[in-house]
Write a protein that holds these residues in place. Structure first.
Motif: not given
Ligand code: SF4
Length: 341
Positions: A95-107, A154-156, A333-337
């Motif tokens: 998971g991930c706590a960063m909460g980016c709005r366009f990211c499924l992991t954030a949910t 997944m994750g920051e 999975c992270h939507p980063h590049a």
């Molecule tokens: S996985 Fe990356 S894009 Fe997704 S919420 Fe975390 S930091 Fe943001």
């Protein structure tokens, strides 16, 4: 553990060698240890590992992997072949706590950090698969070696700093992967950037930027409320990047949000003076997404504005779309590049 047993330190190096270089699956396979020592170790320990629970191949040769952890949680990775490289995208957190709005992991929110051995374990599990005949049913991948690792699953990664740094040391010190072939992608945890470069200056950095104004970036990425664009770029400018290397700025293009010519021109101005390149990633739409990708013409015009002003910019194709393994389409999975130039 070895200290408690009164064993010399060189045994630790031997154990790491057998676990990570020779891929030993059990203590009994460590034949460099005497049988009494193996039995002693087996009394209170075992060699664990991640299991690949599921492999989903795409027609474009990308493979999505589901790794099972020992506590029954799971993380995803993606194996991405091209002509020269075989890149494994790994996770750093469940998971991930960063909460980016366009990211499924954030949910999912953050469940827990991965340990260093779980980070290295993703690579070990894939190596085992690649070595096994027909284990991965894909002619473009079988028998090849992983050449590059990207922390874009997944994750920051910078929110699991110690685990990630230790994991990278296992990969480089025991598993033969060069630090220069490892890329860490961050949403912009500013205080950890200098720390990362003190610990591992050779690692490549990718920064997920995604906007050219604080208002837009804060709306997309809550981290921007704490470390705004100015703070992030100033921190990037202070990093001791060697002259031949560049920071990759990931920019997910969202229709009507951050894809205008004015955004492109602002991006040029923002990156002035930085050793940078840009990966433009048209958003990969998924069923519940509230964003859309721009059309191809808009993407190419955006890129052209950058290129005309001497900013290196690539449009990254979305391999794995059919299996939801493209940027932003994986639950985990992270939507980063993902794709590095
Ligand atoms: S996985 Fe990356 S894009 Fe997704 S919420 Fe975390 S930091 Fe943001």
């Amino acid at each position: 553990m070895f200290n408690k047993l009164g064993l010399p330190g060189f045994r630790v190096a031997q154990l790491m060698h057998w676990m990570y270089e020779k891929n030993a699956a059990s203590i009994d396979e460590i034949t460099e240890f005497s049988k009494p020592l193996r039995d002693k170790l087996k009394g209170f320990s075992y060699i664990g590992g991640l299991k690949i629970l599921k492999k989903t191949a795409s027609p474009d040769a990308t493979i999505k992997l589901l790794f099972g952890l020992e506590d029954s949680l799971s993380v995803e990775g993606v194996l991405i072949p091209d002509e020269y490289r075989l890149t494994l995208c790994v996770s750093s957190q469940v998971g991930c706590a960063m909460g980016c709005r366009f990211c499924l992991t954030a949910t999912m929110g953050l469940v827990r950090n991965l340990r260093a051995d779980e980070i290295a374990g993703q690579v070990m599990a894939v190596r085992r698969e690649l070595q096994a005949t027909d284990a991965i049913d894909n002619g473009a991948i079988n028998g090849r070696e992983i050449t590059n690792i990207v922390f874009m699953g997944m994750g920051e990664p910078l929110k699991n700093f110690d685990g990630v740094v230790r994991g990278i040391h296992i990969l480089t010190d025991y598993m033969g992967i060069s630090k220069r072939r490892i890329t860490l992608s961050t949403a912009g945890v500013v205080p950890q950037l200098q720390k990362l470069y003190k610990e591992i200056p050779e690692v490549n950095l990718a920064v997920s930027l995604n906007a050219t104004t604080d208002a837009t970036r804060s709306a997309l990425m809550p981290v921007n409320n704490k470390y705004d664009i100015g703070a992030l770029l100033r921190a990037c400018g202070r990093l001791p990047i060697s002259p031949r290397r560049r920071i990759t700025f990931g920019y997910v293009l969202l229709k009507g949000i951050n894809d205008t010519p004015a955004d492109a021109r602002r991006l040029v101005a923002m990156l002035k003076g930085l050793s940078a390149k840009v990966n433009l990633i048209p958003f990969n739409h998924y069923e519940t997404a509230k964003y859309e990708p721009p059309d191809d013409k808009t993407v190419l015009e955006f890129q052209q504005i950058l290129v005309d002003r001497h900013v290196t910019a690539f449009v990254r194709k979305s391999m794995g779309r059919e299996i939801c393994a493209a940027c932003g389409q994986l639950r985990t999975c992270h939507p980063h590049a993902i794709y590095q130039g």
